[in-house]
Scaffold this motif. Structure first.
Motif, PDB file in Angstrom:
ATOM      1  N   PRO A  28       0.889  -1.181  -0.175  1.00  0.00           N
ATOM      2  CA  PRO A  28       0.030  -0.026   0.006  1.00  0.00           C
ATOM      3  C   PRO A  28       0.916   1.202  -0.086  1.00  0.00           C
ATOM      4  CG  PRO A  28      -0.551  -1.482   1.995  1.00  0.00           C
ATOM      5  CD  PRO A  28       0.897  -1.885   1.238  1.00  0.00           C
ATOM      6  N   LEU A  29       0.523   2.168  -1.080  1.00  0.00           N
ATOM      7  CA  LEU A  29       1.458   3.528  -0.989  1.00  0.00           C
ATOM      8  C   LEU A  29       0.471   4.631  -1.054  1.00  0.00           C
ATOM      9  CD1 LEU A  29       3.443   2.191  -3.944  1.00  0.00           C
ATOM     10  CD2 LEU A  29       4.393   2.509  -1.832  1.00  0.00           C
ATOM     11  N   ALA A  30      -0.684   4.238   0.002  1.00  0.00           N
ATOM     12  CA  ALA A  30      -1.540   5.569  -0.013  1.00  0.00           C
ATOM     13  C   ALA A  30      -1.267   6.339   1.323  1.00  0.00           C
ATOM     14  CB  ALA A  30      -3.026   4.863   0.208  1.00  0.00           C
ATOM     15  N   ALA A  31      -0.365   6.016   2.201  1.00  0.00           N
ATOM     16  CA  ALA A  31      -0.279   6.682   3.544  1.00  0.00           C
ATOM     17  C   ALA A  31       0.397   8.157   3.321  1.00  0.00           C
ATOM     18  CB  ALA A  31       0.611   5.727   4.398  1.00  0.00           C
ATOM     19  N   GLY A  32       0.043   8.812   2.553  1.00  0.00           N
ATOM     20  CA  GLY A  32       0.444  10.353   2.333  1.00  0.00           C
ATOM     21  C   GLY A  32      -0.985  11.330   2.397  1.00  0.00           C
ATOM     22  N   ARG A  33      -0.755  12.250   1.836  1.00  0.00           N
ATOM     23  CA  ARG A  33      -1.817  13.442   1.747  1.00  0.00           C
ATOM     24  C   ARG A  33      -2.852  12.638   0.763  1.00  0.00           C
ATOM     25  NH1 ARG A  33      -0.588  19.560   0.418  1.00  0.00           N
ATOM     26  NH2 ARG A  33       0.045  18.670  -1.507  1.00  0.00           N
ATOM     27  N   PRO A  34      -4.075  12.502   1.165  1.00  0.00           N
ATOM     28  CA  PRO A  34      -4.975  11.845   0.183  1.00  0.00           C
ATOM     29  C   PRO A  34      -5.579  12.911  -0.676  1.00  0.00           C
ATOM     30  CG  PRO A  34      -5.977  12.316   2.436  1.00  0.00           C
ATOM     31  CD  PRO A  34      -4.513  12.573   2.529  1.00  0.00           C
ATOM     32  N   TYR A  35      -5.783  12.529  -1.857  1.00  0.00           N
ATOM     33  CA  TYR A  35      -6.188  13.622  -2.854  1.00  0.00           C
ATOM     34  C   TYR A  35      -7.762  13.051  -3.344  1.00  0.00           C
ATOM     35  CZ  TYR A  35      -6.940  15.738  -7.578  1.00  0.00           C
ATOM     36  OH  TYR A  35      -7.435  16.281  -8.494  1.00  0.00           O
ATOM     37  N   LEU A  36      -8.754  13.865  -3.303  1.00  0.00           N
ATOM     38  CA  LEU A  36      -9.934  13.619  -3.545  1.00  0.00           C
ATOM     39  C   LEU A  36     -10.402  14.217  -5.032  1.00  0.00           C
ATOM     40  CD1 LEU A  36     -12.922  12.707  -1.999  1.00  0.00           C
ATOM     41  CD2 LEU A  36     -13.236  15.070  -1.934  1.00  0.00           C
ATOM     42  N   ALA A  37     -10.446  13.246  -5.849  1.00  0.00           N
ATOM     43  CA  ALA A  37     -10.730  13.546  -7.354  1.00  0.00           C
ATOM     44  C   ALA A  37     -11.912  13.296  -7.853  1.00  0.00           C
ATOM     45  CB  ALA A  37      -9.516  12.826  -8.317  1.00  0.00           C
ATOM     46  N   ILE A  38     -12.933  13.520  -7.020  1.00  0.00           N
ATOM     47  CA  ILE A  38     -14.571  13.105  -7.320  1.00  0.00           C
ATOM     48  C   ILE A  38     -15.075  14.397  -7.887  1.00  0.00           C
ATOM     49  CG2 ILE A  38     -14.715  11.660  -5.682  1.00  0.00           C
ATOM     50  CD1 ILE A  38     -16.332  13.173  -3.916  1.00  0.00           C
ATOM     51  N   PRO A  39     -16.106  14.428  -8.632  1.00  0.00           N
ATOM     52  CA  PRO A  39     -16.520  15.697  -9.192  1.00  0.00           C
ATOM     53  C   PRO A  39     -17.540  16.360  -8.166  1.00  0.00           C
ATOM     54  CG  PRO A  39     -17.966  13.576  -9.964  1.00  0.00           C
ATOM     55  CD  PRO A  39     -16.535  13.136  -9.177  1.00  0.00           C
ATOM     56  N   GLY A  40     -16.828  16.529  -7.185  1.00  0.00           N
ATOM     57  CA  GLY A  40     -17.542  17.665  -6.084  1.00  0.00           C
ATOM     58  C   GLY A  40     -18.076  16.716  -4.791  1.00  0.00           C
ATOM     59  N   PRO A  41     -17.901  17.120  -3.769  1.00  0.00           N
ATOM     60  CA  PRO A  41     -17.016  18.398  -3.304  1.00  0.00           C
ATOM     61  C   PRO A  41     -15.395  18.218  -3.627  1.00  0.00           C
ATOM     62  CG  PRO A  41     -17.225  17.109  -1.412  1.00  0.00           C
ATOM     63  CD  PRO A  41     -18.012  16.385  -2.512  1.00  0.00           C
ATOM     64  N   SER A  42     -14.892  19.633  -3.977  1.00  0.00           N
ATOM     65  CA  SER A  42     -13.579  19.424  -4.575  1.00  0.00           C
ATOM     66  C   SER A  42     -12.449  19.658  -3.576  1.00  0.00           C
ATOM     67  CB  SER A  42     -13.429  20.587  -5.655  1.00  0.00           C
ATOM     68  OG  SER A  42     -13.752  21.967  -5.136  1.00  0.00           O
ATOM     69  N   VAL A  43     -11.517  19.937  -3.728  1.00  0.00           N
ATOM     70  CA  VAL A  43     -10.303  19.919  -2.959  1.00  0.00           C
ATOM     71  C   VAL A  43     -10.403  21.543  -2.218  1.00  0.00           C
ATOM     72  CG1 VAL A  43      -8.094  20.208  -2.320  1.00  0.00           C
ATOM     73  CG2 VAL A  43      -8.860  18.278  -3.613  1.00  0.00           C
ATOM     74  N   MET A  44     -10.735  21.627  -1.044  1.00  0.00           N
ATOM     75  CA  MET A  44     -10.816  23.031  -0.446  1.00  0.00           C
ATOM     76  C   MET A  44      -9.428  23.420   0.064  1.00  0.00           C
ATOM     77  SD  MET A  44     -14.072  23.012   0.099  1.00  0.00           S
ATOM     78  CE  MET A  44     -15.084  21.593  -0.487  1.00  0.00           C
ATOM     79  N   PRO A  45      -9.265  24.866  -0.486  1.00  0.00           N
ATOM     80  CA  PRO A  45      -8.283  25.415  -0.413  1.00  0.00           C
ATOM     81  C   PRO A  45      -7.791  25.734   1.177  1.00  0.00           C
ATOM     82  CG  PRO A  45      -9.096  26.625  -1.949  1.00  0.00           C
ATOM     83  CD  PRO A  45     -10.157  25.559  -1.428  1.00  0.00           C
ATOM     84  N   ASP A  46      -6.453  25.447   1.315  1.00  0.00           N
ATOM     85  CA  ASP A  46      -5.981  25.617   3.098  1.00  0.00           C
ATOM     86  C   ASP A  46      -6.646  27.146   3.547  1.00  0.00           C
ATOM     87  OD1 ASP A  46      -4.410  23.427   3.863  1.00  0.00           O
ATOM     88  OD2 ASP A  46      -3.253  23.975   2.261  1.00  0.00           O
ATOM     89  N   ALA A  47      -6.546  28.140   2.555  1.00  0.00           N
ATOM     90  CA  ALA A  47      -7.033  29.223   3.134  1.00  0.00           C
ATOM     91  C   ALA A  47      -8.539  29.362   3.440  1.00  0.00           C
ATOM     92  CB  ALA A  47      -6.857  30.542   2.025  1.00  0.00           C
TER      93      ALA A  47
END
Lengths: 399, 399, 399, 399
Positions: free
Chosen positions: C2-21
């Protein structure tokens, strides 16, 4: 009936309450530490830090707690066997002296007890007696966090001058910086040491050594300073990493930037004045509780010797500990325990406690804390004089 | 001297103070909304929500504020032209009635003024007069946020029963849920409506409609309910997105999960009791300030009719607004403005203000707020009776 | 492994990735909602929202998800029995039509399948046939999130004009706003609907209805609109609470303010262009994978009909689900499942999946996602053409 | 066309990407530091830290960066004039040696260049030549962050044993701990030093010195260690504040607790294996780019000598700097600059760059970074061999 299930209030003498903006600023991804925004941010923080200490001198930033800054300040101005004179007015004077001994310095202590502050005449006498000018520095606590004594630096400077002694005047401002009035340059303090977690309102982990030209001169006479403590590259950095002797403390810097903005937006003199008024409200309540044979006593009787950032109190027997426990469990307030107050009759110092009132602090927080103290004394059966809370509110009303 | 530069305290009647754990839980990346952890999280929240309302019934969760939940609850049990009876004890009774009119319902209001609460006998009389059982529902505010009147649901249930009227009993619990004692099933409330931002301690944006079997039955008789308001798929979801009639409100759900944990860790009955004691402390202070010709008056004279989540007060002339401004600027406390209290002499209701004391609330917050009120009255020159703060502290001490 | 143990990336068509700000802005205490900073903040957001939709019209903000905005938009322009014409190009056209039916509207659907987009000629024909001008509105999806078809509004406007039909042109821009080029005024769209959680980069819970003068006119002809959905007070608020029909969604507003700053700092046209280039990189990879008898097929063959915010793909048999699972478990990427793609042979649509590529998105995120797709196809044994990743990188390099 | 406006990715060799759970844990109010939860939390962290270093020894926690830990480790085992032997394989060996000189130690360096790692035979020879056993310690970098050389500690231990030399074996694991396989006890390392900001995934500001019994013995022979660096009270604390030689670094501790949970939930051996596979993916791409007369070269040719946490690369002339700038501006990736790689022809080392691939890292992040490198080389016109991205994806697919 436990009434603590709301927003907890930490009223210990440091770490102080962190502003939301500080915690928010720390909640961001790691930045590049080799180039980019962080470089300009740090360069901009240096003058803002110096404005807090009121100095045209320099500042070395250390990743360390206050004990680290204590050690750093001494390591730069004295070597094994060198003599320093420490004015002790409570636990933290002993602490700094102990750090000095750890560096192999020859420490002389003048102990002024825990209630009266430094007697400048006695200091002057000791300096005059040091005819060979062996003392490299005179160390003192601007505020002793244990006794809550406030030592005015001005008479100490005068004593040095009167004695014609060249020793550096070194102030521990860990519990006072950005709380108490302090004028490093105008008052002739050569080195001032502080930490991030009290008046600067940032989590513990950063500390600061402010130095003037005389202190920089003294550094040159020291043959070897360990790389981590050597302030030379930190105050005159050639490369960005020199600021921190290696990797920058990124998230603390984000927090510190936010905290400095808060401080300077309010204005440092206004910050000092706010601490004065809020302290007077606390004192008014404490004095009223002590009337009518009330048990409560502030450790420092003389108003001019009281810190405006922390107040040490005695409540008799084990009531200090019982009161702390009651307000934590029933009211959501965490008080500081008594430090260095143990006696033969009270070996754990359980009769004592401390109120931290430093940093991000307003009338609501102070009046609420006082209200819970009265409720607590009532609940655990400690007799107290009347009208204390109204007396505090009156001070607030007068502003 | 402004003494507000510390942690601000929001003492308005909603939104309430958000616990750190709630805000922290909301600070995370967007999750998958089609499958994964969020599905189990929501399924687990449904029973925990029902435990707050004390019902074995069902709950529909709406992305909406309280006004949305008002509309949702009515849309499911009545159609254009249907009659409802609204018991009004302040502004929010008028508000719910207005939502009913917006749906084309035929609204009859029983207005009980702003100081006395619902007269169950008058309600019974009105129900008996409705011999054709035209009223689909009787609506009332458990707490009216403007007047701070608390209406006990039990006499209303009794009135319906005595009149033999089949109307649903619908409670607006927006300002009371998770603050005031409330037993939806045991007290015979058929529909209870609430929002996220008061006793539930989550930012505004979610609202809830709790329904029992009788309400579900009533839904079946309504020929058409708009898709967004129809509670049927929300309370009996076939797919995950049915819970929310589309995209799930991810971050509010994270916050709500944290808030429900906090509530049930304390225990909902303990939560109610805490609100009672803290309210009594507030009342003790307010009553003392009113003594000795003090200007302060609580809107509700009768203790049994007072909300334990919000208190509406009058201070005479423009003093309410002046006091609010003073404590905000000088002490860090934001009070609620008077709502629906305008008179011919005081067209903006500037003589009034409200204290929110709901949700994440402890003795420190309450005593601090009371302390700033006394300081404020002193500062703006409002006469007030003595010993108020000590009286409040005594209530806290007694627990 | 398993090489998933880092920052997950959500690539679904919404909700999208929220900016840190955005998340950072939402992490703050509840504000006063009656007066103070929030009032000016919201007033300032209105023009900034309109700049995103490119309209001089008005905007109503709803606490609701996209389904709520669908309902709101219809509730203001049609009453029970009124006719609307819905152009369907996938699941979400059916969805909006269903909301219309829930309001009692008389819905006619023109179904254009799932691969070809709207045939404007057929629309014109239908409008010409409606000689009595019964249709109050023509509804369409700017982007259908299920099929990833992009429908250009211009030919639809032309069809209405050519037919001389007065119906409103209503665009569902939930999956497209702030991603796809869109000119509400210039292109003659009368009502545009969107949500917070896609191109606007804010958690789900807010939605928006943009209306022009013609739509406002249409509102006047509707005898009754429920209070919550009535856009009149929301777009012309007398009091602050009118903006939201009650309590303001405080924390979403904080997040939206931050998101609008991010969008306008980049420039909305640059935002669109970025989505175009990143989409072309995705298409280049997908087309290459499909070469040489590769199994992968994009749902939309015609580049001019492809969304730049979401891409629907087929992988044959159950490979879509297997691929989604593999990249989630082994690479830290969450893809969207296929929606509305079920066939008799594939009743769960397990052969399909979707890539969300909307909002806060850069080259690193896209190229990383494509890399994990190739690794996944390799790992689960799906044949694919060569050089796909380099082809994508070349598009990025060309900019 | 700038394609960087999404979530930025920091791929420098430390600080590494902070997990959301770590930043979230740090976002909380200041705690009591005298008693309460923090005491148990720290006591529980000590064994969890030791499980990361694979030692039954002890750990001293310092508020300091890695340079501080370098100084601390030496200060406890040697005094002015004592000799240490430093194996240098890049910049950081010189750095540690410099800290030793700052403490007045007599430093001998064995320089092994920047490409080949330590030659254990040469080390053994030097130890045999030290017939008086003057060297107190042999220092080496487990990974040199500048050259990305990995030095296996086992042959060094064997060299010490073969030479019968009693010097301590001291490993700088700052860039390797919780990334590279490391068995402090099994491999005979006496002192291991690390920092918080790389494999431990916590912001810079904490560092750690792990010591075994032999190192504790060595400490006893040192007559004086400064209070801040003395590890004795830190590893055998009588009071809670002894852990940190003063005030606890509260918020870093919150973060570290979260990070240790993440590490041990995954399992430290799985963490190591993940770093190995992700490194192989990077190497596969870099090797392919170097084919066909491609310009790219990894600094370390021998796979067994390559770090699995950082890779140093050369790109010819000024292309390293140009590539870094391109991927930052156009793709959202921040690479590390080349360190210690300057030559006469390239005085700023602008031909070089480094990839950090340590800590919170998954396949998506790595493949995305590689994709942007190829795009960048394409864009700035650097010739590169084909099939690199597919080669990397194949490594990921194989797991």
């Amino acid at each position: 009936m436990p009434l603590a299930a709301g927003r907890p209030y930490l009223a210990i003498p440091g770490p102080s309450v962190m502003p939301d903006a500080v915690l928010q600023a720390m909640h961001q991804p790691a930045p590049n530490i080799y180039e980019g925004d962080i470089v300009a941010m740090v360069q901009g923080m240096v003058p803002d830090l110096k404005r807090v200490a009121r100095t045209e001198g320099k500042v070395a930033i250390y990743i360390a707690n206050g004990h680290g800054a204590w050690e750093a300040s001494l390591a730069n101005i004295a070597s094994t066997g060198d003599k320093v004179l420490v004015c002790v007015t409570g636990r933290f004077g002993h602490g700094w002296a102990d750090m000095a001994e750890g560096l192999g310095l020859d420490v002389t202590k003048l102990d002024f007890g825990t209630k009266e502050g430094i007697d400048a005449a006695r200091l002057e006498e000791a300096l005059r007696a040091d005819t060979g000018h062996g003392y490299k520095a005179v160390l003192f606590s601007h505020v002793d966090t244990a006794t809550s004594l406030l030592n005015d630096p001005r008479p100490l400077r005068a004593a040095l001058d009167a004695a014609g002694h060249p020793a550096l005047l070194m102030a521990d401002c860990i519990a006072s910086m950005a709380c108490e009035e302090f004028e490093m340059d105008a008052w002739g303090v050569d080195i001032a040491v502080t930490g991030s977690q009290k008046g600067l309102m940032v989590p513990p982990g950063l500390s600061f050594v402010f130095v003037n030209a005389k202190a920089e001169e003294a550094r040159k006479a020291v043959p070897r300073v360990s790389r981590y403590w050597d302030w030379t590259p930190r105050i005159n950095p050639e490369f960005f990493y020199n600021f921190f002797g290696g990797t920058a403390p990124t998230h603390h810097l984000f927090g510190l930037r936010a905290a400095l903005d808060i401080l300077h937006d309010e204005g440092i003199e206004t910050v000092w004045a706010r601490h004065v008024t809020l302290s007077r409200a606390i004192w008014a309540a404490c004095e009223a509780w002590g009337e009518d044979n009330g048990a409560l006593r502030m450790n420092v009787a003389n108003r001019t010797l009281r810190s405006h950032a922390v107040t040490a109190l005695g409540l008799g027997e084990r009531n200090g500990a019982a009161l702390r426990r009651w307000v934590a469990d029933n009211a959501g307030v965490t008080l500081g325990l008594g430090l260095g107050m143990a006696t033969k009759e009270d070996p754990n110092g359980d009769g004592f406690f401390r109120i931290g009132h430093m940093g991000h602090l307003n009338a609501h927080m102070v009046l609420g804390m006082l209200g819970t103290l009265e409720a607590g004394m009532q609940a655990i059966g400690v007799h107290h004089g009347p009208n204390a809370l109204s007396a505090a509110a009156e001070v607030i009303a007068a502003g």
